[in-house]
Enzyme design. Structure first.
Site, short mmCIF file in Angstrom:
data_model
loop_
_atom_site.label_atom_id
_atom_site.label_comp_id
_atom_site.label_asym_id
_atom_site.label_seq_id
_atom_site.Cartn_x
_atom_site.Cartn_y
_atom_site.Cartn_z
N CYS A 1 0.93 -1.39 -0.17
CA CYS A 1 0.01 -0.02 -0.01
C CYS A 1 0.89 1.23 -0.04
O CYS A 1 0.42 2.20 -0.04
CB CYS A 1 -0.99 -0.12 1.17
SG CYS A 1 -1.90 -1.50 1.33
N HIS B 1 -2.45 8.32 5.53
CA HIS B 1 -2.46 6.94 5.19
C HIS B 1 -3.80 6.68 5.30
O HIS B 1 -4.85 6.25 4.53
CB HIS B 1 -1.64 5.94 5.71
CG HIS B 1 -1.72 4.58 4.96
ND1 HIS B 1 -1.64 4.60 3.73
CD2 HIS B 1 -1.88 3.42 5.67
CE1 HIS B 1 -1.70 3.11 3.21
NE2 HIS B 1 -1.71 2.48 4.18
N GLU C 1 -1.31 5.68 13.10
CA GLU C 1 -0.76 6.95 12.53
C GLU C 1 -1.12 8.09 13.42
O GLU C 1 -0.19 9.21 13.33
CB GLU C 1 -1.55 6.90 11.05
CG GLU C 1 -0.89 8.00 10.28
CD GLU C 1 -1.65 8.01 8.98
OE1 GLU C 1 -2.73 7.48 8.53
OE2 GLU C 1 -1.24 8.71 7.91
N LYS D 1 -9.23 8.90 1.68
CA LYS D 1 -9.86 7.12 1.56
C LYS D 1 -11.17 7.52 1.92
O LYS D 1 -11.89 6.34 1.57
CB LYS D 1 -8.69 6.20 2.33
CG LYS D 1 -7.42 6.25 1.82
CD LYS D 1 -6.75 4.92 2.32
CE LYS D 1 -5.37 4.69 1.57
NZ LYS D 1 -4.41 5.48 2.20
N HIS E 1 -9.37 2.61 -0.74
CA HIS E 1 -7.90 2.42 -0.60
C HIS E 1 -7.58 1.59 -1.69
O HIS E 1 -7.89 0.28 -1.93
CB HIS E 1 -7.79 1.43 0.73
CG HIS E 1 -6.09 1.17 1.01
ND1 HIS E 1 -5.30 1.79 0.16
CD2 HIS E 1 -5.80 0.70 1.82
CE1 HIS E 1 -4.13 1.45 0.56
NE2 HIS E 1 -4.39 0.69 1.75
N PHE F 1 1.55 -3.25 4.04
CA PHE F 1 1.80 -4.61 4.42
C PHE F 1 2.97 -5.14 4.39
O PHE F 1 3.61 -4.49 3.40
CB PHE F 1 0.82 -5.74 4.00
CG PHE F 1 -0.60 -5.47 4.42
CD1 PHE F 1 -1.17 -4.79 5.49
CD2 PHE F 1 -1.85 -6.21 3.58
CE1 PHE F 1 -2.50 -4.93 5.79
CE2 PHE F 1 -3.02 -6.15 4.07
CZ PHE F 1 -3.44 -5.23 5.42
#
Lengths: 412, 79
Positions: free
Chosen positions: A167, A307, A318, A336, A341, A400
């Site tokens: 990502c 993110h 975050e 997002k 995403h 990830f």
């Protein structure tokens, strides 16, 4: 010549976007700036899977965008990349008919590659046997192909690669593109990210991990970063492409410059396959590295394009990181909430939106932020866009595998 | 009058993005910008459409559509 030890500004001179919010940069920006909720609905291809919801792009017509005679050869991820690249290059004012292609690089990011073509041809293999499998399977599925095709589209014969950091791939691509400019090995980079994997195997895999929102009955509220009632991310498809040039070159040709990419930092958690390292130490390394690279102090950051996936774990981790490193000053948003995403494209779409935010002095709000999670002690822009002079912005991406990438932007 | 040619043209329309009036019996595959990978793809779709077995070089870049029709019809007769 560029100085590898000093600061270095790469000018963003062109932007192209294909997102669930809109096809084209202006359409995407308009819907992100004034969100009407998550641009999600039931995806026909996901019918019968545990998570049939996605931010998909039903209006995208590859035949129209790329020509009927060519479109069939490409996986959808390459189609998006080619469409966004054509828009970005046209927007930059550079003429591919005129440029020295040996000095033009392409660096795109993708998390999954041409998985839709792979899945479809695997079905052909099982149903009708090996002699019926398409000879185009490999160029459709291979993760490097979007960059290869963009090079063919524009005669870009410089360095050419696709980055894969899950990502964070799009962010890694833009950061890597800037390094190529800084080293002087090219003069122009076409960079960004693309993803198109709203297919049963992949989305079921994410669902089995427990990563996805379960709000299938109310798609427009499904992606809700930083909201106390968030329950997972909404998978998306799309692409964004940016044209980068050295700031001095852009000035010399009087190009319109949206913003400068002034810093890049990358790191690994070295912790777990999917969970973020709970103290945020790995992500902090990338954030601090990006600011150091740009020669900027943490207290100068005006805006964070987060993110912000809308998963319970990511958003808290975050938020704690941003609060600890940057304090309470920056206005934070996650787009997002609108576009979902898009995995390997997400960082590129967010880089494009961050450049537009800096350029236009408007921070888009986080969609569906009705009740901010009390654990998230940040100034999150909610409901309506906020006018603000943004001198310094950062865009975070965490993949990830514990792969972290952060870009720092400054006003041109 | 055989329907092999219109069926071949329809394959090009359905799978390769051509318009019916863009192709003629005298066009070679290379003139239609069908490269080697596209010709393998076309070979697969012809086999499925007509129920014949073609070898890899039955359709080559220099063949015209008219010649391809002859090849397919020979296979149909032999089948």
């Amino acid at each position: 010549m560029p100085d590898p030890t000093g600061t270095f500004d790469a000018a963003v001179t062109g932007i192209g976007m294909v997102t669930a919010a809109g096809i084209g940069t202006q359409a995407s920006w308009d819907a992100i700036r004034n969100p009407g909720g998550t641009a999600a609905s039931a995806v026909p291809a996901l019918d019968g899977t545990p998570a049939p919801l996605g931010c998909w792009i039903p209006d995208y017509d590859a035949n129209k965008a790329l020509g009927r005679r060519k479109a069939w050869r490409y996986d959808r991820s390459s189609q998006f990349a080619l469409t966004a690249a054509a828009e970005a290059v046209a927007d930059s004012g550079l003429d591919p008919g005129d440029w020295d292609g040996t000095r033009v690089a392409v660096v795109l990011g993708s998390g999954i590659g041409g998985a839709a073509s792979w899945e479809q041809q695997h079905r052909v293999l099982l149903d009708t046997g090996p002699l019926t499998v398409s000879p185009l399977l490999i160029p459709m599925l291979a993760v490097n192909m979007p960059a290869g095709y963009v090079a063919m589209q524009h005669g870009a014969r410089g360095p050419n690669l696709v980055t894969a950091t899950a990502c964070a791939s799009g962010t890694t691509a833009v950061g890597t593109a800037r390094e190529l400019l800084r080293r002087g090995v090219c003069d122009v980079v076409i960079t960004g990210g693309t993803e198109a994997c709203l297919i049963p195997s992949i989305i079921t895999g994410f669902s089995q991990m427990g990563a996805l929102s379960g709000r299938r009955d109310d798609p427009r509220t499904a992606s809700r970063p930083f909201d106390v009632n968030r329950d997972g991310f909404v998978p998306a498809e799309g692409a964004a492409v940016l044209v980068l040039e050295r700031a001095a070159d852009a000035r010399a040709r009087r190009a319109r410059v949206y913003a400068h990419v002034s810093g890049y930092g990358a790191s690994a958690d070295a912790y777990h396959a999917t969970a973020p390292e709970p103290t945020g130490a790995g992500a902090e390394l990338a954030l601090r590295a990006a600011l150091d690279d740009a020669g900027l102090a943490p207290d100068t950051v005006d805006h964070v394009n987060a993110h912000g996936t809308s998963t319970p774990l990511n958003d808290v981790a975050e938020a704690k990181l941003v609060r600890r490193v940057l304090g309470e000053r920056p206005a934070v948003t996650s787009i997002k909430g609108v576009v979902g995403h898009s995995l390997g494209a997400a960082g590129a779409i967010e880089a494009a939106v961050t450049a537009l935010t800096v350029s236009r002095g408007v921070i888009p709000p986080t969609a569906n932020l009705d009740s901010q999670d009390p654990e998230i002690e940040l100034d999150v822009v909610a409901k309506t866009p906020r006018s603000a002079r943004v001198e310094v912005a950062v865009s975070n991406s965490f993949g990830f595998g514990g792969q972290n990438a952060v870009l720092a932007f400054t006003r041109a | 009058m055989s329907d092999t040619y219109p069926r071949l043209v329809q394959l090009l329309v359905d799978n390769f993005g051509f318009e019916t009036d863009e192709v003629n019996p005298d066009d070679t595959f290379s003139a239609l910008e069908l490269d080697s990978l596209a010709l393998v793809e076309l070979t697969l779709t012809v086999q499925q459409e007509f129920g014949v077995k073609l070898s890899d070089d039955d359709l080559d870049a220099d063949s015209t559509l008219g010649q391809a029709v002859e090849v397919i019809e020979q296979k149909l007769v032999a089948a």
